[in-house]
Write a protein that holds these residues in place. Structure first.
Motif, mmCIF file in Angstrom:
data_model
loop_
_atom_site.group_PDB
_atom_site.id
_atom_site.type_symbol
_atom_site.label_atom_id
_atom_site.label_comp_id
_atom_site.label_asym_id
_atom_site.label_seq_id
_atom_site.Cartn_x
_atom_site.Cartn_y
_atom_site.Cartn_z
ATOM 1 N N GLN A 1 0.962 -1.175 0.023
ATOM 2 C CA GLN A 1 0.145 0.152 -0.011
ATOM 3 C C GLN A 1 0.839 1.259 -0.073
ATOM 4 O OE1 GLN A 1 -2.492 -0.448 3.479
ATOM 5 N NE2 GLN A 1 -3.808 -1.940 2.481
ATOM 6 N N PHE A 2 1.899 1.164 0.809
ATOM 7 C CA PHE A 2 2.725 2.530 0.968
ATOM 8 C C PHE A 2 3.392 2.479 -0.461
ATOM 9 C CE2 PHE A 2 3.852 0.720 5.581
ATOM 10 C CZ PHE A 2 2.388 1.413 5.800
ATOM 11 N N ALA A 3 3.815 1.413 -1.041
ATOM 12 C CA ALA A 3 4.651 1.547 -2.425
ATOM 13 C C ALA A 3 3.599 2.031 -3.220
ATOM 14 C CB ALA A 3 5.132 0.126 -2.630
ATOM 15 N N THR A 4 2.332 1.518 -3.448
ATOM 16 C CA THR A 4 1.489 2.032 -4.504
ATOM 17 C C THR A 4 1.213 3.562 -4.413
ATOM 18 O OG1 THR A 4 0.391 -0.187 -4.632
ATOM 19 C CG2 THR A 4 -0.983 1.705 -5.022
ATOM 20 N N GLU A 5 0.977 4.012 -3.186
ATOM 21 C CA GLU A 5 0.797 5.523 -2.837
ATOM 22 C C GLU A 5 1.951 6.265 -3.211
ATOM 23 O OE1 GLU A 5 -2.169 8.014 -2.175
ATOM 24 O OE2 GLU A 5 -2.429 5.711 -2.139
ATOM 25 N N VAL B 1 -1.921 -6.633 0.212
ATOM 26 C CA VAL B 1 -3.214 -6.520 0.974
ATOM 27 C C VAL B 1 -4.093 -5.321 0.929
ATOM 28 C CG1 VAL B 1 -2.397 -8.056 3.006
ATOM 29 C CG2 VAL B 1 -2.061 -5.446 2.804
ATOM 30 N N VAL B 2 -5.123 -5.343 1.109
ATOM 31 C CA VAL B 2 -6.195 -6.161 1.630
ATOM 32 C C VAL B 2 -6.997 -6.690 0.526
ATOM 33 C CG1 VAL B 2 -8.147 -6.385 3.464
ATOM 34 C CG2 VAL B 2 -6.119 -5.094 3.955
ATOM 35 N N ASP B 3 -7.483 -8.036 0.477
ATOM 36 C CA ASP B 3 -8.322 -8.555 -0.465
ATOM 37 C C ASP B 3 -9.784 -7.855 -0.193
ATOM 38 O OD1 ASP B 3 -10.110 -10.109 -2.193
ATOM 39 O OD2 ASP B 3 -9.036 -11.858 -1.434
ATOM 40 N N SER B 4 -9.899 -7.213 -1.409
ATOM 41 C CA SER B 4 -11.513 -6.562 -1.330
ATOM 42 C C SER B 4 -12.630 -7.509 -1.200
ATOM 43 C CB SER B 4 -11.726 -5.497 -2.392
ATOM 44 O OG SER B 4 -11.749 -6.634 -3.757
ATOM 45 N N LYS B 5 -12.465 -8.811 -1.349
ATOM 46 C CA LYS B 5 -13.434 -9.685 -1.052
ATOM 47 C C LYS B 5 -13.306 -10.201 0.529
ATOM 48 C CE LYS B 5 -14.371 -11.187 -5.945
ATOM 49 N NZ LYS B 5 -14.095 -12.289 -6.866
ATOM 50 N N ARG B 6 -12.588 -9.917 1.019
ATOM 51 C CA ARG B 6 -12.196 -10.366 2.269
ATOM 52 C C ARG B 6 -11.714 -9.358 3.497
ATOM 53 N NH1 ARG B 6 -8.507 -15.280 2.301
ATOM 54 N NH2 ARG B 6 -7.075 -13.692 1.038
ATOM 55 N N ARG B 7 -12.567 -8.150 3.412
ATOM 56 C CA ARG B 7 -12.201 -7.018 3.961
ATOM 57 C C ARG B 7 -12.771 -6.928 5.476
ATOM 58 N NH1 ARG B 7 -9.874 -2.546 2.060
ATOM 59 N NH2 ARG B 7 -10.371 -2.981 0.148
ATOM 60 N N ARG C 1 -6.067 -0.227 11.349
ATOM 61 C CA ARG C 1 -7.133 0.249 11.076
ATOM 62 C C ARG C 1 -6.759 1.287 9.600
ATOM 63 N NH1 ARG C 1 -8.083 1.476 16.609
ATOM 64 N NH2 ARG C 1 -7.273 3.580 16.672
ATOM 65 N N VAL C 2 -5.902 1.666 9.459
ATOM 66 C CA VAL C 2 -5.321 2.459 8.282
ATOM 67 C C VAL C 2 -5.309 1.273 7.052
ATOM 68 C CG1 VAL C 2 -3.548 3.614 7.132
ATOM 69 C CG2 VAL C 2 -4.016 4.157 9.636
ATOM 70 N N MET C 3 -4.814 0.293 7.508
ATOM 71 C CA MET C 3 -4.536 -0.763 6.307
ATOM 72 C C MET C 3 -5.721 -1.309 5.831
ATOM 73 S SD MET C 3 -2.590 -4.484 6.691
ATOM 74 C CE MET C 3 -4.030 -5.314 7.292
#
Length: 266
Positions: free
Chosen positions: A109-113, A131-137, A179-181
């Motif tokens: 996530q940090f790398a993507t941003e 992470v985080v799988d949008s189907k298992r959030r 929570r951020v993740m």
């Protein structure tokens, strides 16, 4: 390889550590730079094997983000964007203006941003165990997947590294960051990345499922998926040689009979 040099760097109002292994001064050609970003609760330590492997061929930078490893805790919870700004600022202070960016778990996530904030600086983006799988959030589903991974698919050494870093991080900072993740929409944000993207997963990883990783790779114009057999979530520790080779190939660095030499980006 000698021990990496450690730099204590303040950027964007926060303090972190960068562990650096560079090629010898006066080399015939400048080496590419690769930057390694850890996930939630951990530190650069689970990148040690990969760092060592890559240092033979590239200038390598492993970062302990503010609040993790031996760095001081920030006064307030940092967003994914805050961490990305720190990464870019710290590397700029070290004179690293263009690089391959590698993230693991929440580090993806940090790398993507970071790739969205300053796309001209990121030549390649590597997302390992994203992470985080949008189907298992949900936190419960993520916790169950992580527990299954540590019980069945990790080595004793990877479990020891992660557990001791979790203890050092402490529950308060971990839960604030969790929570951020959970709130970060990785699949939405990755669609805006212009750099080529390589998604890497251990074939046994219950955290980053193959369906989720395929979906992420498919959200980008130049996305690829690589599965590495026989390992789980902490793929960069348990299969460091294979991961290093994949990153070098992706970055356009080829190995010849005389060693690893730089080639043109693919």
């Amino acid at each position: 390889m000698s021990r990496p040099d450690r730099f204590e760097i303040e950027a964007a109002g926060h303090l972190g550590h960068v562990f650096v292994s560079r090629g010898a001064a006066g080399a015939e050609a400048p080496r590419q730079a690769v930057v390694l970003i850890h996930g939630i609760g951990v530190s650069h330590r689970y990148y040690t094997r990969l760092h060592r492997q890559l240092a033979e061929s590239v200038d390598i930078y492993s970062i302990d983000l503010p609040g993790f490893g031996a760095t001081p805790r920030p006064e307030h919870t940092l967003s994914v964007s805050d961490h990305a700004t720190y990464i870019l600022g710290a590397l700029e202070q070290l004179g690293v203006l263009e690089f391959v960016l590698v993230g693991h778990s929440m580090g993806t996530q940090f790398a993507t941003e970071a790739a969205l904030q300053q796309p001209d600086r990121i030549s390649r983006l590597v997302l390992m165990g994203p992470v985080v799988d949008s189907k298992r959030r949900t936190v419960l589903r993520q916790a169950l997947a992580l527990g299954r991974d540590s019980l069945f698919f990790e080595s004793p050494s990877s479990n020891a590294l992660v557990l001791t870093d979790y203890l050092r991080c402490g529950p308060t900072w971990y839960l604030k960051t969790l929570r951020v993740m959970m709130d970060y929409p990785t699949d939405e944000r990755i669609a805006g990345v212009t750099a080529p993207v390589l998604v890497v997963r251990g074939a046994n990883d219950p955290v980053a499922s193959v369906d989720w990783c395929r979906r992420l790779a498919g959200r980008t114009d130049r996305g690829q998926l690589l599965e590495i057999e026989g390992t789980g979530h902490v793929v960069q520790h348990n299969r460091s040689g294979e991961v290093a080779g994949a990153i070098l190939d992706f970055a356009g660095i080829r190995q010849t009979a005389g060693g690893i030499q730089q080639g043109r980006p693919a």
